[in-house]
Design a protein around this motif. Structure first.
Motif, PDB file in Angstrom:
ATOM      1  N   ALA A  70       0.831  -1.200   0.000  1.00 58.03           N
ATOM      2  CA  ALA A  70       0.000   0.000   0.000  1.00 58.03           C
ATOM      3  C   ALA A  70       0.871   1.257   0.000  1.00 58.03           C
ATOM      4  O   ALA A  70       0.595   2.224  -0.715  1.00 58.03           O
ATOM      5  N   THR A  71       1.940   1.246   0.802  1.00 58.54           N
ATOM      6  CA  THR A  71       2.847   2.392   0.844  1.00 58.54           C
ATOM      7  C   THR A  71       3.527   2.610  -0.501  1.00 58.54           C
ATOM      8  O   THR A  71       3.681   3.742  -0.973  1.00 58.54           O
ATOM      9  N   SER A  72       3.928   1.503  -1.160  1.00 59.74           N
ATOM     10  CA  SER A  72       4.572   1.612  -2.471  1.00 59.74           C
ATOM     11  C   SER A  72       3.618   2.209  -3.503  1.00 59.74           C
ATOM     12  O   SER A  72       4.012   3.028  -4.338  1.00 59.74           O
ATOM     13  N   LYS A  73       2.338   1.811  -3.440  1.00 61.71           N
ATOM     14  CA  LYS A  73       1.355   2.344  -4.377  1.00 61.71           C
ATOM     15  C   LYS A  73       1.136   3.837  -4.160  1.00 61.71           C
ATOM     16  O   LYS A  73       1.064   4.617  -5.129  1.00 61.71           O
ATOM     17  N   LYS A  80       4.085  10.150  -9.764  1.00 65.56           N
ATOM     18  CA  LYS A  80       3.420  10.494 -11.020  1.00 65.56           C
ATOM     19  C   LYS A  80       2.872  11.914 -10.967  1.00 65.56           C
ATOM     20  O   LYS A  80       2.994  12.682 -11.926  1.00 65.56           O
ATOM     21  N   ARG A  81       2.275  12.277  -9.815  1.00 66.98           N
ATOM     22  CA  ARG A  81       1.713  13.628  -9.680  1.00 66.98           C
ATOM     23  C   ARG A  81       2.810  14.679  -9.738  1.00 66.98           C
ATOM     24  O   ARG A  81       2.671  15.723 -10.401  1.00 66.98           O
ATOM     25  N   GLN A  86       5.832  18.844 -12.637  1.00 70.53           N
ATOM     26  CA  GLN A  86       7.116  19.315 -13.120  1.00 70.53           C
ATOM     27  C   GLN A  86       7.103  19.505 -14.633  1.00 70.53           C
ATOM     28  O   GLN A  86       7.670  20.461 -15.167  1.00 70.53           O
ATOM     29  N   LEU A  87       6.447  18.595 -15.345  1.00 68.24           N
ATOM     30  CA  LEU A  87       6.368  18.713 -16.795  1.00 68.24           C
ATOM     31  C   LEU A  87       5.569  19.948 -17.213  1.00 68.24           C
ATOM     32  O   LEU A  87       5.921  20.625 -18.181  1.00 68.24           O
ATOM     33  N   GLU A  88       4.488  20.226 -16.495  1.00 67.39           N
ATOM     34  CA  GLU A  88       3.696  21.407 -16.826  1.00 67.39           C
ATOM     35  C   GLU A  88       4.479  22.694 -16.594  1.00 67.39           C
ATOM     36  O   GLU A  88       4.359  23.657 -17.343  1.00 67.39           O
ATOM     37  N   VAL A  89       5.322  22.702 -15.543  1.00 69.63           N
ATOM     38  CA  VAL A  89       6.104  23.897 -15.244  1.00 69.63           C
ATOM     39  C   VAL A  89       7.253  24.069 -16.227  1.00 69.63           C
ATOM     40  O   VAL A  89       7.530  25.172 -16.719  1.00 69.63           O
ATOM     41  N   PRO A 114       9.913   6.351 -15.466  1.00 76.10           N
ATOM     42  CA  PRO A 114       8.592   6.147 -14.834  1.00 76.10           C
ATOM     43  C   PRO A 114       7.658   5.357 -15.753  1.00 76.10           C
ATOM     44  O   PRO A 114       7.772   5.407 -16.983  1.00 76.10           O
ATOM     45  N   ASP A 115       6.745   4.643 -15.136  1.00 75.51           N
ATOM     46  CA  ASP A 115       5.790   3.842 -15.910  1.00 75.51           C
ATOM     47  C   ASP A 115       4.929   4.708 -16.817  1.00 75.51           C
ATOM     48  O   ASP A 115       4.572   4.304 -17.926  1.00 75.51           O
ATOM     49  N   ILE A 116       4.596   5.904 -16.351  1.00 79.80           N
ATOM     50  CA  ILE A 116       3.743   6.775 -17.161  1.00 79.80           C
ATOM     51  C   ILE A 116       4.474   7.209 -18.439  1.00 79.80           C
ATOM     52  O   ILE A 116       3.869   7.332 -19.506  1.00 79.80           O
TER      53      ILE A 116
END
Length: 244
Positions: A70-73, A80-81, A86-89, A114-116
């Motif tokens: 649960a902690t890893s998730k 991801k957030r 960071q990408l938007e900035v 990252p997976d995303i």
């Protein structure tokens, strides 16, 4: 001194001329089997001791608990957030509204991403480094480009560039049967194009070039599904300073 007997055994004579007991072939065979059995038992004990010693040197198996999972998730969602923020900035590119098609090239290959980002590269049909594809300018595609921005470079292709890529590096995705994966076949003739895409009124190389430059055309989605991503050659002097 040893004398043979008609019954297949041997009689041993002791010193002083006294006769000993008869040792038969059966008894000799049993003794040899006993010796072999002891050797096998010794080898088994030695192997067992070595395996136990090897087991003690290995690290014990660590089982992941529900709390750990649960902690890893939660941490993955946070990463991801943070990545999206960071990408938007840090996003530095702006799309010309008069353009309709982009040529996207993947320029970075790293195992730890990252997976995303890996998912976005897969959706953009950029599985490996130095692969290229045409991409229509849509809101969803622009969002994916922002996600994979550090791994790609892109620009607006001219008709000459599109025709050169398709002519020299174009390949079709051929599905011989539903049970087998698609096969990559380089474009060699218009007959090959007509056989695959003739039912969509695409019969020659010029039709593919025209449809690739016009995402609004009905044939574009068929062209996009039929074309294999372009495999480019690595630049001899590297990429240098790239700008979007």
């Amino acid at each position: 001194m040893v004398s043979s007997k008609p019954n297949g055994g041997f009689r041993q004579k002791k010193k002083g001329g006294k006769r000993g007991k008869i040792i038969t072939e059966t008894l000799l065979k049993k003794r040899r089997e006993d010796v072999h059995e002891e050797e096998r038992a010794l080898a088994m004990r030695t192997s067992t001791q070595r395996s136990k010693k090897a087991d003690t040197t290995q690290k014990p198996t660590q089982y992941k608990t529900a709390a750990y999972l649960a902690t890893s998730k939660v941490n993955e969602i946070k990463r991801k957030r943070q990545l999206m923020q960071q990408l938007e900035v840090n996003s530095r590119f702006a799309i010309d509204p008069t353009q309709h098609v982009l040529l996207v090239v993947r320029i970075v290959q790293t195992p730890n991403m990252p997976d995303i980002v890996r998912t976005a590269l897969h959706l953009l049909k950029l599985p490996t480094i130095y692969t290229a594809t045409f991409l229509p300018v849509t809101e969803n595609n622009l969002n994916m480009l922002r996600i994979v921005e550090p791994y790609i470079m892109f620009g607006y292709p001219s008709r000459e560039i599109v025709q050169t890529l398709i002519t020299k590096l174009g390949a079709l995705r051929i599905q011989h049967s539903t049970a087998e994966p698609p096969v990559r076949e380089p474009i060699r003739s218009n007959e090959q194009i007509e056989e695959l895409l003739g039912k969509h009124d695409i019969i020659c190389l010029d039709d593919i070039v025209d449809a690739s430059l016009s995402p609004q055309a009905d044939q574009y989605k068929f062209i996009s599904n039929a074309l294999w991503p372009f495999r480019l050659h690595a630049p001899k002097e590297g990429l240098g300073n790239t700008s979007k």
